[in-house]
Structures are given as structure tokens and as C-alpha cells.
Design an enzyme around this catalytic site. Structure first.
Site: not given
Ligand code: GRF
Length: 233
Positions: A112, A114, A141, A150
Site C-alpha cells: 500500500n 500512504h 511511504s 498503515d
């Protein structure tokens, strides 16, 4: 080093898909030895779907509202990703939390991105939170997804200075430009087999070390009239 086989990606989106576009572009430029086997959106109106279709990438809409639970929705995602023989799942503005159903189906194989320097400002509206906090440096990030929000092992980060006149939009735009650089990079490191997860850290094999005296200062060094090197000598 022997060349690694082409990596099959499944990209999950909910919205405009500019990170998806950066991955498409990196592949088209030959910078990433991958194919996007499938793009899944949980929203039929996500503009990112058109980006995929324009590049001939298969798309699916799997609307989370059709499912009675998060686990059932994630089960449908896993089924579609497996049918497309996806090896790495890439969340790109996907606005759903992932349950153990999908985390266990793709262990250490879900990334993912962020818009903050994690672990600062996790969760929604990270750019606004950085501004309100008065952070002078924020960024973005890429990390491996774990059950926490996260919270997973960090793969690549980019630091972005906050400008004196920034609002949420101008800051988000500058962070986004860096997102578009680091997401393809993180995927490339994975494709090259160079990422190893050790506890909550990611070890990157054969990565050049950054300059140990290099730092982003805000306000900049020149404004403060301080020496270039941070070394105490
Ligand atoms: C990005 O800011 C990303 O960091 C966050 O959601 C946004 C997605 O933007 N997770 P886009 O849909 O890729 O343009």
C-alpha cells in the site's frame, strides 16, 4: 544475476487512479518487468477504471455493499485475484480495510502507499494532519500491508518539505508527485527479489546506501547559514 520472471500484479483502487497510472507508465517505459493482470475497484464510478481500460488492462468492479461482511467481500477479491494468477497485490487509493481473509491469501504480498512519512499521520487525511500539526517535512511511504492501519514494514519513503503557503491541495499534489516515483520503485524491488521482511523491517538487498551526511532541512540550510555537512568535525 539471472533475470526474474515477469511479475503479475493485481491493483485495487477506489478512485482516480493516478498511482495506478504511474505503474502503467513505468511498465510501458520498460522500467518495471510486470504486467497488470487485473484492476479491481469497489466503486463502479472510479475514474481509475478508464485508465486501465485505455491500456487494455482487464477490470472488475466488486462492490463491497453487495456483501454481508468484510470477510465475504475480501473472499470475492481473493477469488478474482487468484483467477487472474496475481502474485503481488497493489493497493492504490483503495479505501477499504483488508481482513485476514485476503492478508492470509497473499502473505507479505500486499503493498500500500500512504501520503505521510509513516509512522507519522496514519489513517485518513494525512496531508491535512501534517499541516495542522505544523510538520515541516512530510512525504509518502510504501509498505507491506499488515492487520494494523498503515502499520506494516516500510519499503520506500520520500520526504517532501511543507511550504510556508501550502494548503492541503498544494501539499497533496507535491506528495503525489513523489508517490508516483516510489510506488513503481518498490514494486520493482519486489520483482527483482530484493525485499526481505525481517520482523517489522524490510531489508533491501544490494541497495546503495544514501549519503550519510545528506538531509532535507526545512527551512533550508542556506536560510540558516549553517555548514553543508552534518558531521561534527
Ligand atoms: C494517494 O494519496 C495515496 O497515497 C492514498 O490514496 C491516494 C490515491 O490516489 N492511499 P490515486 O487514486 O492513486 O490518484
Amino acid at each position: 544475476m539471472a533475470a526474474r520472471p515477469i511479475l503479475r500484479l493485481g491493483v485495487l483502487i477506489s478512485g482516480r487512479g493516478t498511482n495506478l497510472q504511474s505503474i502503467i507508465d513505468a511498465i510501458e517505459r520498460g522500467e518495471l518487468n510486470a504486467i497488470i493482470a487485473l484492476v479491481i475497484s469497489n466503486r463502479a464510478d472510479a475514474p481509475g477504471l478508464a485508465r486501465a481500460q485505455k491500456s487494455g488492462i482487464p477490470t472488475r468492479v466488486i462492490d463491497h455493499r453487495r456483501f454481508g461482511s468484510r470477510a465475504e467481500f475480501d473472499g470475492a477479491l481473493v477469488e478474482a485475484l487468484n483467477a487472474a494468477r496475481v502474485e503481488l497485490v497493489v493497493c492504490a487509493g483503495f479505501m477499504r480495510l483488508l481482513s485476514p481473509v485476503i492478508l492470509n491469501a497473499f502473505p507479505n504480498r500486499i503493498m500500500n502507499i500512504h501520503p505521510s512519512l509513516l509512522p507519522a499521520f496514519p489513517g485518513l487525511n494525512a496531508q491535512k494532519a501534517a499541516l495542522e500539526h505544523g510538520a515541516r517535512i512530510t512525504g509518502c511511504s510504501v509498505f507491506f500491508v499488515t492487520p494494523g492501519v498503515d502499520d506494516g514494514p516500510i519499503i520506500v519513503q520520500a520526504a517532501v518539505p511543507v511550504m510556508p503557503d501550502d494548503d492541503e491541495h498544494s501539499l497533496s499534489d507535491r506528495i503525489l508527485a513523489q508517490e508516483h516515483r516510489i510506488y513503481p520503485l518498490a514494486i520493482r524491488l519486489f520483482q527483482e527479489g530484493r525485499l526481505e521482511i525481517a520482523g517489522r523491517k524490510v531489508i533491501i538487498r544490494d541497495a546503495p546506501a544514501p549519503d550519510e551526511n545528506e538531509a532535507l532541512l526545512n527551512p533550508p540550510r542556506t536560510a540558516l547559514d549553517i555548514p553543508r555537512s552534518g558531521r561534527n568535525n
